[in-house]
Design an enzyme around this catalytic site. Structure first.
Site, PDB file in Angstrom:
ATOM      1  N   SER A 149      10.924  26.286  27.061  1.00 44.51           N
ATOM      2  CA  SER A 149      10.508  25.362  27.912  1.00 44.51           C
ATOM      3  C   SER A 149       8.894  25.196  27.594  1.00 44.51           C
ATOM      4  O   SER A 149       8.769  24.572  26.340  1.00 44.51           O
ATOM      5  CB  SER A 149      10.584  26.007  29.384  1.00 44.51           C
ATOM      6  N   LYS A 185      16.797  21.860  37.798  1.00 45.95           N
ATOM      7  CA  LYS A 185      15.744  20.816  37.729  1.00 45.95           C
ATOM      8  C   LYS A 185      16.071  19.979  36.411  1.00 45.95           C
ATOM      9  O   LYS A 185      16.812  20.489  35.347  1.00 45.95           O
ATOM     10  CB  LYS A 185      14.445  21.447  37.703  1.00 45.95           C
ATOM     11  N   GLU A 245      11.044  22.329  43.557  1.00 49.01           N
ATOM     12  CA  GLU A 245      10.139  23.489  43.620  1.00 49.01           C
ATOM     13  C   GLU A 245       8.687  23.035  43.298  1.00 49.01           C
ATOM     14  O   GLU A 245       8.889  22.017  42.463  1.00 49.01           O
ATOM     15  CB  GLU A 245      10.635  24.760  42.754  1.00 49.01           C
TER      16      GLU A 245
END
Length: 610
Positions: free
Chosen positions: A163, A436, A422
């Site tokens: 990520s 997500k 979030e």
């Protein structure tokens, strides 16, 4: 015993190194270890072999390099063997259904590591065991993996990505057959299976077996087509989009997002966004940014702002490198750029998605089956909107693994899950992906922006209007860095035994505490039986304090970094609240929490760099 313990430690280390050299067929990592042994570099060998990477609900994440504590060819093979054998126990039809594997663009030449190499090795392990593998032929955003699991009814998914972590890291993220990230007890089950399968299977190192195998399929073209068709269900103002004069700048921050956000804009009938040329192509070095994380705000967006100013664009969209998160900034009339917090963008998207749903669904009875979700450390604004509008709001533990699994349960009960978010800039705008998704969120944000611009309203003005209608929710979040686990434990234990055993603070500076929920111990003062409703876990620290002035503060440890994070919010009822006064009050509350609960000087905590 005491005298022998150092030897036992040395013996364990020697044993781990010998086993490694026996199994590792990557010449680069193997040579590195042999060199460290020849040099007698015990310190570095301890770092590399002192422990095995821990497989948790987030899968694996660590630096690339040699040794059991790092991401490399051998640890990927061992992990995949464990995962494969665990799946075999859970799915009798694994060899009919198969798994999907995706990867980002990370690479670490010194160890010969790269995301694509790890993905191919993982595919070889499954194929050598007779399991069909849908291996993407090129880089993809993380959301494509959970989408594929659901879309093709597969048993599991693996995404090789770290990520927005620093460039030396990589990761191995796992999805279950329900399309959501794994939760307990699967993490423990997989971890045990890895320990039982550390010796490479006969064909695990043979990457060539995947080349001509009938078990290997490439889902790239089909998923690219079907995903962009599916997200069009969330496009409600195609005519406005076609005629939109709003200019957007997009950056993929040297990650995978560029092509896919261009396609998402096309799916919504927008002109393509202006791409930041220096950051649009994948670059494992992340050469133009200190941290490839749009959550860090303006530092990461400097080039985006420069392009936007040059082209007269008012809105910047930024994905993190695996395109599952989205940051948004808007140029204000004063010439400054406002970067929306995760909570502010969650507020805008939640309001927008409900507004669009309401326009399509005029039957008031339908509201009883509508849900929105947010993590417990995110803003409670959706709760305020839900209370006024009549739909359901639920909060979950921190992380999309909880929201994805809860969303799936609700969908299975024929409920409508409109949105989940979030505060860490993660948004689920479509239930097609139970995680997500920064790609669909970029297109939905563009439609919201164009719709508002058509009415001469900016995103900032609309955010203010939402707060005026549903009550101001002012938030502030940050963290302290602490590398000493003993200090962290003592800090939280002090709060649990503040005025004697099992007593929590009743005040914080001048602020009165009226409620405490401790998700480490499972205590909740607001419940009749004093037991928390949300699941508790002794393996991480998390305490939430509610204050008499409407403030809420959560302190928690991070699962992936040496941080103690805090999240604070002051919720005011709708009416004539003064947001500036609320900010002053929240800042005072934060100062009191830092001084009395964190005690940074005493605990030697390092504040988040500004």
């Amino acid at each position: 015993m005491g005298e022998n313990s150092p030897n036992t430690g040395e013996e364990k280390l020697d044993q781990a190194i010998k086993q490694w050299l026996k199994h590792d067929k990557n010449p680069k990592t193997s040579e590195t270890v042999q060199q460290l042994v020849a040099e007698g570099n015990v310190e570095e060998l301890r770092v590399s072999f002192g422990s095995r990477m821990e497989f948790g609900t987030a899968g694996l994440r660590a630096a690339m390099g040699a040794g059991t504590s790092r991401m490399n060819d051998l640890t990927i093979i061992q992990t995949t063997q464990g995962f494969c054998s665990y799946l075999e126990k859970n799915f009798p039809d694994l060899k009919e259904r198969g798994v999907v594997i995706g990867f980002d663009a990370r690479a670490h030449p010194p160890s010969g590591s790269s995301s694509i190499r790890f993905a191919k090795l993982a595919a070889a392990v499954f194929i050598s065991h007779g399991v069909p593998v849908y291996l993407f032929s090129d880089i993809t955003p993380t959301p494509f993996v959970p989408y594929t699991v659901t879309h093709l009814s597969l048993c599991a998914g693996i995404m090789v990505t770290a990520s927005h972590n620093p460039k030396q890291d990589n990761g191995y993220k796992v999805y279950w057959a329900n399309g959501a990230q794994i939760i307990s007890p699967h993490d423990k089950g997989i971890a045990s299976a890895i320990e039982e399968n550390v010796e490479p299977w006969p064909q695990s190192w043979d990457e060539t077996i995947i080349k001509d195998s009938p078990l290997l399929k490439d889902p790239y073209a089909d998923i690219n087509r079907d995903y962009f068709q599916d997200i069009q269900k969330h496009c409600f103002h195609r005519e406005i989009n076609k005629a939109s004069k709003v200019k957007f700048v997009h950056t993929s921050v040297h990650g995978v997002g560029h092509t896919f956000v261009q396609s998402a804009f096309k799916a919504f009938d927008f002109a393509p966004p202006l791409a930041v040329a220096e950051q649009k192509d994948p670059d494992p070095e992340f050469s133009t940014v200190k941290y490839p994380n749009p959550e860090e705000g303006k530092d990461v967006l400097t080039l985006s702002f420069a392009l936007a100013d040059k082209e007269g664009a008012k809105i910047v969209l930024a994905n993190d490198p695996d395109a599952d998160r989205l940051a948004v900034a808007e140029k204000q009339d004063c010439g400054e750029w406002k970067v929306f917090s995760g909570n502010e963008l969650g507020t805008l998207l939640g309001w927008w998605i409900f507004t669009c749903w309401k326009e399509q669904n005029t039957d008031p009875c339908a509201l009883k089956d509508v849900y929105m979700l947010a993590s417990t450390v995110s803003s409670k604004i959706l709760r305020a909107i839900a209370l006024k509008e009549g739909f359901h709001f639920e909060e979950t533990l921190t992380g999309f693994k909880w929201m994805g699994n809860r969303a799936k349960q609700l969908l299975d009960q024929r409920k409508t899950v409109l949105f989940a978010f979030e505060e860490a800039i993660g948004y689920m705008c479509s239930p097609s992906v139970l995680d997500k998704d920064g790609v669909s969120a970029a297109a939905v944000t563009a439609e919201l922006s164009s719709y508002l611009a058509n009415r001469n309203v900016t995103l900032s003005q609309q955010l203010k209007a939402i707060y005026e209608e549903y009550g101001y929710h002012i938030t502030k979040a940050s963290y302290f860095i602490c590398h000493d686990s003993k200090t962290i434990k003592q800090l939280f234990e002090r709060l649990r035994n503040f005025e004697g055993e099992n007593t929590y603070p009743r005040t914080c500076g001048g602020f009165e505490v009226c409620g405490v929920r401790d998700l480490t111990t499972g205590y909740d003062s607001s419940q009749a039986n004093k037991k928390a409703v949300l699941p508790s876990s002794k393996s991480s620290q998390m305490i939430t304090f509610t204050f008499s002035n409407g403030g809420v503060a959560t302190m928690r440890t991070s699962g992936t970094e040496p941080k103690i994070k805090y999240y604070t919010e002051l919720c005011a009822p709708p009416g004539n609240s003064d947001p500036e006064q609320l900010k002053v009050e929240l800042n005072s509350l934060v100062d009191a929490i830092v001084e009395h609960f964190f005690q940074p000087q005493k605990n030697n905590l390092k504040a988040q760099p500004q």
